[in-house]
Design a protein around this motif. Structure first.
Motif, PDB file in Angstrom:
ATOM      1  N   ASN A  53       0.955  -1.225  -0.298  1.00  0.00           N
ATOM      2  CA  ASN A  53      -0.522   0.120   0.252  1.00  0.00           C
ATOM      3  C   ASN A  53       0.856   1.094   0.127  1.00  0.00           C
ATOM      4  O   ASN A  53       0.710   2.037   0.907  1.00  0.00           O
ATOM      5  N   HIS A 106     -16.901   4.155  -3.390  1.00  0.00           N
ATOM      6  CA  HIS A 106     -15.984   4.392  -2.982  1.00  0.00           C
ATOM      7  C   HIS A 106     -14.793   5.255  -4.032  1.00  0.00           C
ATOM      8  O   HIS A 106     -14.644   4.487  -4.258  1.00  0.00           O
ATOM      9  N   ARG A 128      -7.795   7.255   0.248  1.00  0.00           N
ATOM     10  CA  ARG A 128      -7.740   7.227   1.498  1.00  0.00           C
ATOM     11  C   ARG A 128      -7.926   8.903   2.334  1.00  0.00           C
ATOM     12  O   ARG A 128      -6.986   9.547   1.275  1.00  0.00           O
ATOM     13  N   TYR A 177      -4.167   4.196  -0.014  1.00  0.00           N
ATOM     14  CA  TYR A 177      -4.926   3.717  -0.539  1.00  0.00           C
ATOM     15  C   TYR A 177      -5.600   2.754   0.366  1.00  0.00           C
ATOM     16  O   TYR A 177      -5.613   2.449   1.331  1.00  0.00           O
ATOM     17  N   LYS A 178      -7.435   2.343  -0.017  1.00  0.00           N
ATOM     18  CA  LYS A 178      -8.218   1.549   0.576  1.00  0.00           C
ATOM     19  C   LYS A 178      -8.190   0.301  -0.303  1.00  0.00           C
ATOM     20  O   LYS A 178      -7.181  -0.332  -0.762  1.00  0.00           O
ATOM     21  N   HIS A 206     -18.791  -4.694  -0.439  1.00  0.00           N
ATOM     22  CA  HIS A 206     -17.485  -3.991   0.136  1.00  0.00           C
ATOM     23  C   HIS A 206     -16.984  -5.441  -0.785  1.00  0.00           C
ATOM     24  O   HIS A 206     -17.054  -6.976  -0.247  1.00  0.00           O
ATOM     25  N   GLU A 221     -13.259  -7.177   0.138  1.00  0.00           N
ATOM     26  CA  GLU A 221     -11.173  -6.504   0.394  1.00  0.00           C
ATOM     27  C   GLU A 221     -10.593  -8.634   0.323  1.00  0.00           C
ATOM     28  O   GLU A 221     -11.763  -9.900   0.127  1.00  0.00           O
TER      29      GLU A 221
END
Length: 220
Positions: A17, A64, A68, A79-80, A103, A105
Motif C-alpha cells: 500500500n 467509494h 484515502r 489507498y483503501k 464491500h 477486500e
C-alpha cells in the motif's frame, strides 16, 4: 464481469500500500478492479430497482474512491484495501437514507445496509417509530428471510435512554440502538460468480421491508 485478478490485486495492494506500487499497477487497477466493479455495482442497482424503485443513483454515485483521506488519520497508507459502494436514493452522499452496502477486500465479501449514520433528530424518529409499533419492528427483524441472510440487527447502543423510551426498552431493547444496520460476511470468491448481481440483490431484498420501516420513520 469480475475475474480472479480482482481479488489478487486487492491482496497485493494490501501488501504494497504505497504510491510507487500503485502507480506501477495503475493500468491493472483500472482494468481488473475499477471498471469491473463499476459494472458489477450497476448490475446490482438495476436488480435492486425491481423491488426498490426509490434507488435512483448510478454506480459512480455509490462507489467509494480508492484514495484515502489521511489528513486527520494516524494511518498514512494512501489507498483503501477494499472496494465498496453505498447504494441509496442518490448515492454515497445520502448517508442517512437506509440503503444497501457492498464491500470486497481480500478475505471477505460484505453485503448489508440499514441505518448506520443517524443524526440526533433522525435517531429520535426511528426510536419513536419503534416505540409506536414494537411488534411491527420485531416482525421485520425476525422475518425468516432476514434472519437467514443477516442473522440479527446490529449497531452500537446507548446505555442511557431518554425517559420517554425507557419503558418500551424493557419490551424491545433494540430501541437503545444508535445504529440499526444489518451485515453478512462471506467468502469473497462469491463475487466471481456469473450471477453475483442476482445473488447480492437477493440478500438485499430480504431487508427491503426493514429499510422501508426505517425510511418512513426518518422521512415522515
Amino acid at each position: 464481469m469480475i475475474q480472479a485478478d480482482f481479488l489478487q490485486y486487492l491482496y497485493e495492494l494490501n501488501q504494497n500500500n504505497n504510491k510507487d506500487w500503485f502507480d506501477k499497477n495503475k493500468t491493472r487497477y483500472e482494468n481488473a478492479v475499477k471498471k469491473p466493479w463499476e459494472q458489477t455495482v450497476a448490475a446490482v442497482i438495476e436488480r435492486i430497482r425491481s423491488f426498490d424503485p426509490s434507488i435512483q443513483a448510478n454506480a459512480k454515485d455509490c462507489i467509494h474512491r480508492i484514495y484515502r483521506d489521511t489528513r486527520f488519520s494516524a494511518d498514512k497508507t494512501p489507498y483503501k484495501n477494499n472496494v465498496g459502494a453505498i447504494v441509496t436514493r442518490t448515492g454515497k452522499k445520502d448517508m442517512e437514507y437506509p440503503g444497501y452496502y457492498l464491500h470486497v477486500e481480500f478475505g471477505t465479501l460484505m453485503l448489508g445496509g440499514g441505518a448506520y449514520f443517524l443524526e440526533k433528530e433522525s435517531l429520535h424518529r426511528v426510536r419513536t417509530a419503534i416505540a409506536q409499533d414494537p411488534e411491527e419492528f420485531r416482525s421485520l427483524i425476525d422475518a425468516p428471510d432476514f434472519v437467514q441472510n443477516f442473522g440479527e440487527l446490529k449497531g452500537e447502543r446507548n446505555k442511557v435512554l431518554p425517559a420517554e423510551f425507557k419503558a418500551i426498552a424493557q419490551k424491545e431493547p433494540l430501541i437503545a440502538g444508535k445504529q440499526f444496520y444489518f451485515m453478512a460476511e462471506m467468502d469473497p470468491e462469491i463475487v466471481l460468480r456469473a450471477d453475483f448481481a442476482e445473488f447480492a440483490a437477493g440478500y438485499f431484498k430480504a431487508a427491503y421491508e426493514l429499510n422501508t420501516f426505517l425510511r418512513k420513520a426518518i422521512l415522515g
